[in-house]
Design a protein around this motif. Structure first.
Motif, PDB file in Angstrom:
ATOM      1  N   LEU A  14       0.804  -1.232   0.000  1.00 27.74           N
ATOM      2  CA  LEU A  14       0.000   0.000   0.000  1.00 27.74           C
ATOM      3  C   LEU A  14       0.834   1.279   0.000  1.00 27.74           C
ATOM      4  O   LEU A  14       0.280   2.378   0.019  1.00 27.74           O
ATOM      5  CB  LEU A  14      -0.923   0.003   1.236  1.00 27.74           C
ATOM      6  CG  LEU A  14      -1.796  -1.244   1.432  1.00 27.74           C
ATOM      7  CD1 LEU A  14      -2.637  -1.107   2.697  1.00 27.74           C
ATOM      8  CD2 LEU A  14      -2.681  -1.491   0.217  1.00 27.74           C
ATOM      9  N   HIS A  15       2.153   1.132   0.028  1.00 25.25           N
ATOM     10  CA  HIS A  15       3.004   2.329   0.063  1.00 25.25           C
ATOM     11  C   HIS A  15       4.249   2.042  -0.771  1.00 25.25           C
ATOM     12  O   HIS A  15       5.236   1.509  -0.272  1.00 25.25           O
ATOM     13  CB  HIS A  15       3.363   2.654   1.522  1.00 25.25           C
ATOM     14  CG  HIS A  15       4.130   3.929   1.697  1.00 25.25           C
ATOM     15  ND1 HIS A  15       4.127   4.650   2.873  1.00 25.25           N
ATOM     16  CD2 HIS A  15       4.945   4.630   0.865  1.00 25.25           C
ATOM     17  CE1 HIS A  15       4.892   5.711   2.772  1.00 25.25           C
ATOM     18  NE2 HIS A  15       5.414   5.721   1.546  1.00 25.25           N
ATOM     19  N   ILE A  16       4.144   2.368  -2.043  1.00 20.95           N
ATOM     20  CA  ILE A  16       5.244   2.161  -2.994  1.00 20.95           C
ATOM     21  C   ILE A  16       5.181   3.306  -3.995  1.00 20.95           C
ATOM     22  O   ILE A  16       4.128   3.526  -4.615  1.00 20.95           O
ATOM     23  CB  ILE A  16       5.106   0.775  -3.692  1.00 20.95           C
ATOM     24  CG1 ILE A  16       5.841   0.710  -5.049  1.00 20.95           C
ATOM     25  CG2 ILE A  16       3.642   0.390  -3.959  1.00 20.95           C
ATOM     26  CD1 ILE A  16       7.307   0.520  -4.923  1.00 20.95           C
ATOM     27  N   HIS A  17       6.263   4.053  -4.088  1.00 22.26           N
ATOM     28  CA  HIS A  17       6.357   5.123  -5.101  1.00 22.26           C
ATOM     29  C   HIS A  17       6.934   4.468  -6.347  1.00 22.26           C
ATOM     30  O   HIS A  17       8.058   3.960  -6.306  1.00 22.26           O
ATOM     31  CB  HIS A  17       7.278   6.242  -4.624  1.00 22.26           C
ATOM     32  CG  HIS A  17       6.845   6.853  -3.324  1.00 22.26           C
ATOM     33  ND1 HIS A  17       6.147   8.031  -3.257  1.00 22.26           N
ATOM     34  CD2 HIS A  17       6.998   6.426  -2.041  1.00 22.26           C
ATOM     35  CE1 HIS A  17       5.890   8.325  -1.996  1.00 22.26           C
ATOM     36  NE2 HIS A  17       6.394   7.362  -1.229  1.00 22.26           N
ATOM     37  N   ILE A  18       6.199   4.497  -7.449  1.00 22.12           N
ATOM     38  CA  ILE A  18       6.672   3.762  -8.625  1.00 22.12           C
ATOM     39  C   ILE A  18       8.042   4.297  -9.070  1.00 22.12           C
ATOM     40  O   ILE A  18       8.906   3.526  -9.491  1.00 22.12           O
ATOM     41  CB  ILE A  18       5.617   3.752  -9.765  1.00 22.12           C
ATOM     42  CG1 ILE A  18       5.921   2.622 -10.734  1.00 22.12           C
ATOM     43  CG2 ILE A  18       5.484   5.083 -10.476  1.00 22.12           C
ATOM     44  CD1 ILE A  18       5.841   1.233 -10.174  1.00 22.12           C
ATOM     45  N   ALA A 194      -1.906  10.570   3.088  1.00 23.28           N
ATOM     46  CA  ALA A 194      -0.837  11.576   3.179  1.00 23.28           C
ATOM     47  C   ALA A 194       0.325  11.018   3.992  1.00 23.28           C
ATOM     48  O   ALA A 194       0.115  10.330   4.989  1.00 23.28           O
ATOM     49  CB  ALA A 194      -1.354  12.859   3.843  1.00 23.28           C
ATOM     50  N   HIS A 195       1.547  11.328   3.528  1.00 26.27           N
ATOM     51  CA  HIS A 195       2.721  11.060   4.354  1.00 26.27           C
ATOM     52  C   HIS A 195       2.656  12.018   5.548  1.00 26.27           C
ATOM     53  O   HIS A 195       2.494  13.232   5.366  1.00 26.27           O
ATOM     54  CB  HIS A 195       4.007  11.340   3.583  1.00 26.27           C
ATOM     55  CG  HIS A 195       4.369  10.303   2.562  1.00 26.27           C
ATOM     56  ND1 HIS A 195       3.515   9.889   1.583  1.00 26.27           N
ATOM     57  CD2 HIS A 195       5.522   9.593   2.383  1.00 26.27           C
ATOM     58  CE1 HIS A 195       4.123   8.956   0.841  1.00 26.27           C
ATOM     59  NE2 HIS A 195       5.343   8.767   1.307  1.00 26.27           N
ATOM     60  N   ALA A 196       2.765  11.460   6.737  1.00 31.71           N
ATOM     61  CA  ALA A 196       2.751  12.308   7.933  1.00 31.71           C
ATOM     62  C   ALA A 196       3.439  11.572   9.070  1.00 31.71           C
ATOM     63  O   ALA A 196       3.266  10.363   9.235  1.00 31.71           O
ATOM     64  CB  ALA A 196       1.317  12.658   8.330  1.00 31.71           C
ATOM     65  N   ASP A 218       0.451   7.587   5.775  1.00 35.08           N
ATOM     66  CA  ASP A 218       1.664   6.960   5.272  1.00 35.08           C
ATOM     67  C   ASP A 218       2.820   7.259   6.230  1.00 35.08           C
ATOM     68  O   ASP A 218       3.091   8.419   6.538  1.00 35.08           O
ATOM     69  CB  ASP A 218       1.948   7.455   3.850  1.00 35.08           C
ATOM     70  CG  ASP A 218       0.837   7.015   2.891  1.00 35.08           C
ATOM     71  OD1 ASP A 218       0.452   5.823   2.974  1.00 35.08           O
ATOM     72  OD2 ASP A 218       0.329   7.850   2.107  1.00 35.08           O
ATOM     73  N   HIS A 219       3.435   6.207   6.721  1.00 39.81           N
ATOM     74  CA  HIS A 219       4.457   6.212   7.790  1.00 39.81           C
ATOM     75  C   HIS A 219       3.749   6.354   9.149  1.00 39.81           C
ATOM     76  O   HIS A 219       3.316   5.372   9.702  1.00 39.81           O
ATOM     77  CB  HIS A 219       5.540   7.289   7.606  1.00 39.81           C
ATOM     78  CG  HIS A 219       6.380   7.081   6.394  1.00 39.81           C
ATOM     79  ND1 HIS A 219       7.258   6.025   6.270  1.00 39.81           N
ATOM     80  CD2 HIS A 219       6.473   7.798   5.238  1.00 39.81           C
ATOM     81  CE1 HIS A 219       7.866   6.098   5.083  1.00 39.81           C
ATOM     82  NE2 HIS A 219       7.396   7.151   4.446  1.00 39.81           N
ATOM     83  N   GLY A 220       3.699   7.563   9.692  1.00 38.18           N
ATOM     84  CA  GLY A 220       3.027   7.759  10.983  1.00 38.18           C
ATOM     85  C   GLY A 220       3.872   7.416  12.187  1.00 38.18           C
ATOM     86  O   GLY A 220       3.371   7.450  13.323  1.00 38.18           O
ATOM     87  N   SER A 275       7.373  -1.177   1.128  1.00 42.56           N
ATOM     88  CA  SER A 275       8.782  -0.966   0.737  1.00 42.56           C
ATOM     89  C   SER A 275       9.122   0.502   0.425  1.00 42.56           C
ATOM     90  O   SER A 275      10.306   0.826   0.349  1.00 42.56           O
ATOM     91  CB  SER A 275       9.121  -1.845  -0.459  1.00 42.56           C
ATOM     92  OG  SER A 275       8.444  -1.407  -1.625  1.00 42.56           O
ATOM     93  N   ASP A 276       8.143   1.363   0.189  1.00 45.37           N
ATOM     94  CA  ASP A 276       8.361   2.793  -0.047  1.00 45.37           C
ATOM     95  C   ASP A 276       9.089   3.050  -1.379  1.00 45.37           C
ATOM     96  O   ASP A 276       8.438   3.367  -2.366  1.00 45.37           O
ATOM     97  CB  ASP A 276       9.110   3.433   1.139  1.00 45.37           C
ATOM     98  CG  ASP A 276       8.882   4.931   1.270  1.00 45.37           C
ATOM     99  OD1 ASP A 276       8.104   5.486   0.482  1.00 45.37           O
ATOM    100  OD2 ASP A 276       9.482   5.542   2.176  1.00 45.37           O
ATOM    101  N   ASP A 277      10.416   2.942  -1.361  1.00 45.72           N
ATOM    102  CA  ASP A 277      11.220   3.167  -2.571  1.00 45.72           C
ATOM    103  C   ASP A 277      12.244   2.043  -2.672  1.00 45.72           C
ATOM    104  O   ASP A 277      13.433   2.231  -2.385  1.00 45.72           O
ATOM    105  CB  ASP A 277      11.932   4.525  -2.470  1.00 45.72           C
ATOM    106  CG  ASP A 277      10.948   5.670  -2.338  1.00 45.72           C
ATOM    107  OD1 ASP A 277      10.329   6.037  -3.348  1.00 45.72           O
ATOM    108  OD2 ASP A 277      10.768   6.171  -1.202  1.00 45.72           O
TER     109      ASP A 277
END
Ligand code: ADE
Ligand code: ZN
Length: 336
Positions: A14-18, A194-196, A218-220, A275-277
């Motif tokens: 649910l959290h991956i920047h292409i 939102a990333h926060a 996102d993160h938190g 995995s994020d990036d």
């Protein structure tokens, strides 16, 4: 043994920047194909450059790296490579972020980005059986007017974009800066994330909840500094998309042994692993779980909880979610 279980379980990401899945090898190949000049003589120098003291160190290289993405085929190849990785790792559903402003600001048309990404998503659905949603992120270091222009440009693609997000440099760019564009996005029916609380204070998590009316944080990580905020996140069932290897590589934590994933679960937070990036932080989804198994001794129950959370926190329908949960139970049950 537990690593085999992680590999075998069907999972959602649910959290991956292409753009963060652009491997150095692909970056180098696309730079040659498009005659883009990179400040690296070879692939190894790109790997060697990935030493980050903070989020901004990473973002500087991330924006430089994406400069090789110019044509529809580039966006297709980038997305397809990530989806093949998903297939290898039993990621059966993915909700992918993309950063249109990182491309339109370089003269790439919105249409080029969308056609490249969507053709890969469609191919993965039919050839690999992977479902996906797209989330368009606004870059928070830019102004809200720029975000509004991006929202406008996305409207011809409304059917292909499920949600909007907020990413890039967190410090000094609070969610409140984007209140109006998130309000408009909500009116248009977009989901909101939102990333926060990655580098920013707990107050930014409050703002994301109250002003941007997000469906996920996102993160938190830094929400943990505020017990009443934790209580609120737990009571509202608000998902957190947590990214362990990103946290380590961007110095959100000093050591993987300090990762708060267990504290999050024990507090009752709906945490997920992501995995994020992955091309920048040393691993895709399974490697993130493996790192937690090695460092904090994540146990079977915790792994299954996190994997179930990944589906429950997704934007899939209730029926699709229960199908995935049954598949998780089947594999988890067979391994005990
Ligand atoms: N863009 C890509 N990765 C990011 C992250 N971890 N935080 C903020 N913006 C990002
Ligand atoms: Zn991120």
């Amino acid at each position: 043994m537990l690593k085999n279980l992680v590999n075998a379980l069907p999972k959602a990401e649910l959290h991956i920047h292409i753009e963060g899945s652009l491997e150095p090898e692909t970056m180098f190949r696309l730079a040659q194909r498009n005659q883009v000049k990179l400040p690296y003589p070879d692939v190894q120098s790109i790997h060697d450059a990935y030493q980050f003291r903070c989020l901004q160190d990473f973002l500087d290289l991330y924006y430089q790296g994406m400069s090789v993405l110019l044509r529809e085929e580039d966006f297709h190849d980038l997305t397809w490579e990530y989806l093949c990785k998903c297939h290898e790792q039993n990621v059966v559903h993915t909700e992918i972020f993309f950063d249109p402003q990182g491309h339109t600001s370089r003269g790439v048309a919105f249409e080029t980005i969308m056609q490249g990404i969507c053709s890969a998503l469609d191919r993965a659905e039919s050839e690999l059986g992977i479902s996906s949603h797209l989330i368009m992120c606004f870059l928070r270091h830019l102004d809200q007017q720029d975000a509004f222009r991006t929202l406008e440009a996305s409207l011809p693609w409304r059917e292909r974009i499920l949600g909007v997000g907020l990413d890039s440099s967190e410090r000094g760019h609070p969610p409140s800066k984007f209140r109006d564009v998130f309000e408009r996005s909500a009116q248009l029916g977009f989901k909101r994330v939102a990333h926060a609380g990655e580098e920013g204070p707990p107050a930014y998590v409050h703002e994301a909840l109250n002003l941007l009316t997000v469906n996920r944080i996102d993160h938190g990580n830094r929400a943990l500094e505020d017990p009443s905020l934790v209580q609120h996140l737990v009571e509202s069932g608000m998902p957190l998309t947590v990214c362990p290897q990103s946290n380590l590589r961007l110095a959100v934590i000093k050591d993987m042994c300090d990762h708060p994933i267990r504290d999050m679960l024990q507090a009752g937070l709906k945490a997920t692993v992501n995995s994020d990036d992955p091309a920048y932080f040393g691993g895709y989804l399974n490697e993130n779980f493996h790192a937690l198994i090695d460092a904090v001794d994540l146990n079977k129950e915790e792994i299954v909880r996190l994997v179930k959370n990944s589906f429950e926190a997704s934007f899939l329908s209730a029926e699709q979610i229960s199908g995935h949960l049954a598949a998780v139970d089947k594999i988890a049950g067979a391994s005990s």
